[in-house]
Design an enzyme around this catalytic site. Structure first.
Site, PDB file in Angstrom:
ATOM      1  N   ASP A 274       0.829  -1.208   0.000  1.00 55.95           N
ATOM      2  CA  ASP A 274       0.000   0.000   0.000  1.00 55.95           C
ATOM      3  C   ASP A 274       0.865   1.260   0.000  1.00 55.95           C
ATOM      4  O   ASP A 274       0.804   2.080   0.910  1.00 55.95           O
ATOM      5  CB  ASP A 274      -0.943  -0.025   1.214  1.00 55.95           C
ATOM      6  CG  ASP A 274      -1.786  -1.290   1.260  1.00 55.95           C
ATOM      7  OD1 ASP A 274      -2.958  -1.225   0.879  1.00 55.95           O
ATOM      8  OD2 ASP A 274      -1.254  -2.344   1.649  1.00 55.95           O
TER       9      ASP A 274
ATOM     10  N   TYR B 296      -1.504   4.390  -6.286  1.00 51.05           N
ATOM     11  CA  TYR B 296      -2.742   5.079  -5.892  1.00 51.05           C
ATOM     12  C   TYR B 296      -3.038   6.220  -6.847  1.00 51.05           C
ATOM     13  O   TYR B 296      -2.154   6.722  -7.527  1.00 51.05           O
ATOM     14  CB  TYR B 296      -2.585   5.631  -4.468  1.00 51.05           C
ATOM     15  CG  TYR B 296      -2.719   4.566  -3.406  1.00 51.05           C
ATOM     16  CD1 TYR B 296      -3.968   4.185  -2.946  1.00 51.05           C
ATOM     17  CD2 TYR B 296      -1.602   3.950  -2.880  1.00 51.05           C
ATOM     18  CE1 TYR B 296      -4.100   3.211  -1.966  1.00 51.05           C
ATOM     19  CE2 TYR B 296      -1.730   2.971  -1.907  1.00 51.05           C
ATOM     20  CZ  TYR B 296      -2.984   2.607  -1.449  1.00 51.05           C
ATOM     21  OH  TYR B 296      -3.111   1.633  -0.491  1.00 51.05           O
TER      22      TYR B 296
ATOM     23  N   HIS C  82     -10.123  -2.811   7.986  1.00 48.08           N
ATOM     24  CA  HIS C  82     -10.963  -3.695   7.183  1.00 48.08           C
ATOM     25  C   HIS C  82     -11.333  -4.988   7.897  1.00 48.08           C
ATOM     26  O   HIS C  82     -12.334  -5.614   7.575  1.00 48.08           O
ATOM     27  CB  HIS C  82     -10.273  -4.029   5.855  1.00 48.08           C
ATOM     28  CG  HIS C  82     -10.090  -2.841   4.958  1.00 48.08           C
ATOM     29  ND1 HIS C  82      -8.887  -2.169   4.863  1.00 48.08           N
ATOM     30  CD2 HIS C  82     -10.956  -2.198   4.141  1.00 48.08           C
ATOM     31  CE1 HIS C  82      -9.011  -1.169   4.004  1.00 48.08           C
ATOM     32  NE2 HIS C  82     -10.251  -1.158   3.560  1.00 48.08           N
TER      33      HIS C  82
ATOM     34  N   HIS D 271      -3.375  -4.266   2.516  1.00 50.55           N
ATOM     35  CA  HIS D 271      -4.768  -3.794   2.537  1.00 50.55           C
ATOM     36  C   HIS D 271      -5.054  -2.919   3.746  1.00 50.55           C
ATOM     37  O   HIS D 271      -5.437  -1.763   3.586  1.00 50.55           O
ATOM     38  CB  HIS D 271      -5.749  -4.955   2.444  1.00 50.55           C
ATOM     39  CG  HIS D 271      -7.148  -4.535   2.088  1.00 50.55           C
ATOM     40  ND1 HIS D 271      -7.422  -3.641   1.078  1.00 50.55           N
ATOM     41  CD2 HIS D 271      -8.356  -4.896   2.610  1.00 50.55           C
ATOM     42  CE1 HIS D 271      -8.735  -3.477   0.976  1.00 50.55           C
ATOM     43  NE2 HIS D 271      -9.316  -4.214   1.904  1.00 50.55           N
ATOM     44  N   ASP D 272      -4.925  -3.428   4.958  1.00 53.44           N
ATOM     45  CA  ASP D 272      -4.995  -2.566   6.128  1.00 53.44           C
ATOM     46  C   ASP D 272      -3.682  -1.808   6.242  1.00 53.44           C
ATOM     47  O   ASP D 272      -2.601  -2.414   6.195  1.00 53.44           O
ATOM     48  CB  ASP D 272      -5.261  -3.377   7.405  1.00 53.44           C
ATOM     49  CG  ASP D 272      -6.740  -3.545   7.680  1.00 53.44           C
ATOM     50  OD1 ASP D 272      -7.519  -2.661   7.267  1.00 53.44           O
ATOM     51  OD2 ASP D 272      -7.127  -4.550   8.290  1.00 53.44           O
ATOM     52  N   HIS D 273      -3.769  -0.479   6.399  1.00 53.64           N
ATOM     53  CA  HIS D 273      -2.579   0.380   6.378  1.00 53.64           C
ATOM     54  C   HIS D 273      -1.933   0.403   7.755  1.00 53.64           C
ATOM     55  O   HIS D 273      -1.944   1.425   8.464  1.00 53.64           O
ATOM     56  CB  HIS D 273      -2.951   1.786   5.917  1.00 53.64           C
ATOM     57  CG  HIS D 273      -3.456   1.827   4.517  1.00 53.64           C
ATOM     58  ND1 HIS D 273      -3.764   3.009   3.861  1.00 53.64           N
ATOM     59  CD2 HIS D 273      -3.710   0.837   3.623  1.00 53.64           C
ATOM     60  CE1 HIS D 273      -4.190   2.737   2.636  1.00 53.64           C
ATOM     61  NE2 HIS D 273      -4.165   1.420   2.470  1.00 53.64           N
TER      62      HIS D 273
END
Length: 341
Positions: free
Chosen positions: A50, A86, A224, A250-252
């Site tokens: 991410d 992004y 999430h 996915h989870d930052h």
């Protein structure tokens, strides 16, 4: 074609996989890449997720610390857990965002090693196939991204899994468009065949270590949380085939959670840039070894008998360390090791 709701879709997949139902295209082996271990039969790598924001949200600071740790550990490669660019992936394989968010950011000499990547949900919002294009390797030879594949180093086999098509909500989301060109024919066929291919590869693996990598979490206490489709469809397959680690983004944040039904460990490294969401779920669970709501990355060092896992923050500070013994099938955190001393 009528849509299946989330629970119905999961049950349909399980039924199809168990009994081989459906008019699916023939299953094929996952593409396999080789990466030899060091002369001492060890291997080390960094894990980042991410991240691709053209250096913003401390991406450049994380990259600097990665370069320092990468040199110290003499890493063999880097793993990217997805959401590589992004906000909406790449527009094409000529998109300047590739160089602005990757080549011009991770410039340290120690990071000039292969980068093995999977696609995340944000990558699917752009031209997903662009990140798979061989043309990107002409721009930067480090980059290698496929949908699902295996990196085999003899010591370890790393199984990269395309998890975004598992998530039913993405197919019905009114907020974003996703590039399903290679998936939506129909998606249940894509997922069923992927699971068959993965099961065949896992069963045939003779590697000392087995690591699975995807973008979405199986277990997480971050923003999430758990991904129900992966808990139902992927987790039993990984448990049955004695996978040692499942690594995702996915989870930052950064997380280390132990599986309650097997020796497998869930390792989350999704803190390559924007983080600090400020939300966490059920932090005091016994299976949660570590959670950090901030930027950073992870390193993994493997030998025939041990795995050394370390999480670092944006300043390079060691936040959490865990040693995993292959022979004992046990994990000892930094705090447990200190108590022994």
């Amino acid at each position: 074609m009528a849509r299946l709701n989330g629970n119905s879709m999961i049950m349909w997949f399980l039924f199809a996989i168990m009994f081989g139902l459906g008019n699916f295209h023939a299953s094929a082996e996952l593409q396999r890449l080789t990466h030899a271990p060091k002369n001492d039969d060890s291997l080390s790598f960094l894990v980042l997720g991410d991240w691709g924001r053209k250096g913003d949200y401390n991406q450049s600071d994380v990259a600097y610390q990665m370069g320092y740790v990468g040199k110290k550990l003499n890493i063999d490669f880097v793993i990217s857990t997805g959401d590589n660019f992004y906000d909406n992936g790449l527009t094409s394989d000529r998109d300047p965002n590739f160089e602005e968010s990757f080549s011009k950011i991770y410039t340290a000499k120690s990071l000039q090693k292969p980068w093995y990547a999977v696609l995340g949900n944000h990558d699917y919002r752009g031209d997903a196939a662009a990140q798979l294009s061989p043309f990107l390797r002409q721009i930067d030879s480090r980059w290698l991204c496929l949908r699902s594949y295996i990196v085999d180093s003899e010591l370890v086999e790393v199984f990269f899994i395309d998890t975004t098509p598992f998530i039913q909500d993405y197919f019905i989301s009114p907020e974003h468009d996703y590039d399903w060109r290679e998936v939506n024919n129909p998606p249940k066929a894509y997922i069923t065949n992927l699971l068959k291919d993965l099961a065949m590869a896992l069963r045939g693996s003779k590697a000392k270590w087995k690591i699975a990598v995807g973008h979405h979490a199986i277990r997480s206490i971050g923003h999430h949380g758990d991904t129900r489709e992966l808990v139902s469809l992927l987790l039993p397959l990984l448990q049955a085939n004695k996978v040692d680690f499942y690594i995702n983004g996915h989870d930052h944040c950064l997380e280390h959670i132990s599986d309650t039904a097997s020796p497998m460990q869930f390792l989350i490294s999704g803190a390559g840039s924007k983080a600090w969401r400020g939300d966490v779920q059920k932090r005091n669970r016994e299976d949660v070894n570590f959670f950090y709501d901030g930027q950073g990355f992870m390193s993994v060092q493997l030998t025939q008998t041990d795995a050394n896992i370390v999480f670092y923050d944006v300043n390079g500070k060691v936040l959490h360390r865990a040693m995993y013994s292959k022979e004992l099938h046990s994990v000892r955190t930094k705090e447990q090791l200190l108590s022994i001393i």
